[in-house]
Design a protein around this motif. Structure first.
Motif, short mmCIF file in Angstrom:
data_model
loop_
_atom_site.label_atom_id
_atom_site.label_comp_id
_atom_site.label_asym_id
_atom_site.label_seq_id
_atom_site.Cartn_x
_atom_site.Cartn_y
_atom_site.Cartn_z
N UNK A 197 -12.55 85.72 44.50
CA UNK A 197 -12.19 86.09 45.86
C UNK A 197 -13.43 86.51 46.63
N UNK A 198 -13.37 86.33 47.93
CA UNK A 198 -14.48 86.75 48.79
C UNK A 198 -14.84 88.21 48.49
N UNK A 199 -16.12 88.48 48.26
CA UNK A 199 -16.57 89.84 48.01
C UNK A 199 -16.65 90.23 46.56
N UNK A 200 -16.15 89.39 45.64
CA UNK A 200 -16.30 89.69 44.22
C UNK A 200 -17.78 89.73 43.85
N UNK A 201 -18.11 90.47 42.81
CA UNK A 201 -19.48 90.55 42.34
C UNK A 201 -19.79 89.36 41.43
N UNK A 202 -20.92 88.70 41.68
CA UNK A 202 -21.34 87.55 40.87
C UNK A 202 -22.70 87.86 40.26
N UNK A 203 -22.81 87.66 38.95
CA UNK A 203 -24.07 87.86 38.24
C UNK A 203 -24.39 86.57 37.49
N UNK A 204 -25.62 86.10 37.64
CA UNK A 204 -26.05 84.90 36.92
C UNK A 204 -27.43 85.10 36.33
#
Length: 225
Positions: free
Chosen positions: A160-167
């Protein structure tokens, strides 16, 4: 971006995806994407999801303007990870010029459950980009931007918009925005355990002894158990 969001991203950037995955396991959250591979960029990225969805068809099914890659580029920026759901299709959503434009906006990252092209050009821009496929096949008249800001699916994970993404070099994880604080606490606890085990191994303890001492992997109670 608010000061509090910047501070949150800085704290989260210290933790790798493996540790985030362990923390989410303890909380029963499915957030590890599958089949999405980094094509360009270096190091770890952390940002908040900006979502988009492409629908796909055959050559000539849509107008060139329907591709709307300019809207995707315009949605990128510092602290933002553009998450494009193209249904896993092997048609390019992002190429070299779009990546150059995104890099000029200081985009944190672009992630595509679909394809990119011009990988050598993307790498030259320094943009962090991951995708399911790489193909020379253009999205012009084959892809139509259906929605932005709505829930999407990336690598089997609902985003969802605003979720935290880590790569990072290991993979990509998505943490629901409403549970970031909770998962961050669990991740910091898991990181502390990892560090204790690592330090014990460096000091000469066997892995089994170090893992058991930190309750990382309890000692076996017997053969076959």
């Amino acid at each position: 971006m608010s000061d509090s969001d910047q501070a949150l991203l800085a704290r989260c950037a210290a933790i790798g995806t493996s540790t985030w995955a362990d923390a989410m396991d303890t909380l029963g959250i499915a957030g590890v994407t599958q089949g999405i591979t980094r094509r360009a960029g270096l190091g770890r990225i952390v940002g908040f999801a900006v979502t988009a969805r492409h629908v796909w068809g055959e050559l000539g099914d849509f107008e060139k303007a329907d591709f709307a890659v300019g809207r995707l580029v315009a949605a990128t920026g510092p602290g933002r990870v553009l998450m494009v759901d193209a249904g896993g299709t092997c048609i390019s959503t992002f190429g070299g010029i779009a990546s150059l434009a995104a890099s000029k906006r200081d985009a944190t990252a672009v992630v595509i459950d679909g394809a990119c092209r011009d990988v050598d050009e993307i790498q030259a821009t320094g943009l962090w980009l991951a995708s399911r496929h790489v193909t020379p096949l253009t999205g012009k008249t084959r892809l139509r931007l259906q929605a932005m800001g709505e829930p999407v699916t990336i690598g089997g994970v609902e985003v969802e918009e605003g979720d935290l993404v880590v790569g990072d070099d290991t993979g990509l994880v998505v943490i629901p925005r409403g549970r970031v604080d909770e998962v961050l606490v669990a991740a910091q606890e898991a990181l502390a355990v990892d560090e204790r085990v690592e330090q014990s191994v460096r000091e000469g303890m066997s892995f089994a002894e170090a893992a058991a001492a930190a309750n990382y992997i309890p000692a076996s109670t017997g053969a076959g158990k």
